[in-house]
Design a protein around this motif. Structure first.
Motif, PDB file in Angstrom:
ATOM      1  N   ALA A 154       0.624  -1.206   0.051  1.00 28.03           N
ATOM      2  CA  ALA A 154       0.008   0.061   0.020  1.00 28.03           C
ATOM      3  C   ALA A 154       0.807   1.079  -0.147  1.00 28.03           C
ATOM      4  N   LEU A 177      -9.576  -8.016   0.278  1.00 27.34           N
ATOM      5  CA  LEU A 177      -9.873  -7.562   1.653  1.00 27.34           C
ATOM      6  C   LEU A 177     -11.348  -7.578   1.757  1.00 27.34           C
ATOM      7  N   THR A 215      -8.772   4.366   1.764  1.00 29.51           N
ATOM      8  CA  THR A 215      -9.188   3.955   0.687  1.00 29.51           C
ATOM      9  C   THR A 215      -9.837   2.475   0.527  1.00 29.51           C
ATOM     10  N   TYR A 216      -9.473   1.885   1.568  1.00 30.58           N
ATOM     11  CA  TYR A 216      -9.872   0.428   1.777  1.00 30.58           C
ATOM     12  C   TYR A 216     -11.137   0.338   2.539  1.00 30.58           C
ATOM     13  N   GLU A 274     -14.235  -1.576   1.270  1.00 29.03           N
ATOM     14  CA  GLU A 274     -14.015  -3.080   1.268  1.00 29.03           C
ATOM     15  C   GLU A 274     -14.126  -3.967   2.591  1.00 29.03           C
TER      16      GLU A 274
END
Length: 127
Positions: free
Chosen positions: A58, A70, A114-115, A118
């Motif tokens: 990342a 994820l 940003t994850y 998810e």
């Protein structure tokens, strides 16, 4: 190499620094009474190994994340935006204790955030 040409991985201190960061970070995470239940019956050695890989990838390091997607790993675990916020809060405190520049801390938080969809399952709920 000039600082602005270095990857975030390099600015943080590379593989060893990522390893130390993940260890300190997960010590905080599993001590949190609201997050601790998510780690019951899981191998913390595996979690830490995968997180070292994930953080390296990342932050533009040389590692490739080889774990499952994820969304798949976190699906059905009941992780909410609140839990993700607690997680990020622990990450911020850990990073601030690592003598990093504030911009690097913000860049790391931005990348990890940003994850969020998810991890919380909100990515699948949109359509």
């Amino acid at each position: 190499m000039l600082e602005n040409q270095q990857t975030l991985f390099e600015r943080v201190g590379g593989k060893q620094a990522i390893g130390e960061l993940v260890d300190k970070f997960y010590d905080r995470v599993v001590a949190d009474p609201e997050l601790k239940p998510f780690f019951k019956n899981v191998s913390m050695d595996k979690i830490r190994r995968m997180q070292r890989e994930f953080f390296s990838a990342a932050l533009d390091g040389p590692n490739i994340y080889t774990g499952r997607p994820l969304g798949y790993v976190h699906h059905g675990r009941g992780i909410t935006k609140h839990h993700f916020s607690l997680y990020v809060g622990h990450l911020i405190h850990t990073l601030q204790g690592c003598a990093l520049k504030e911009q690097d801390v913000q860049d790391i938080i931005s990348r990890i955030s940003t994850y969020a969809d998810e991890i919380t399952g909100d990515a699948a709920s949109g359509g």
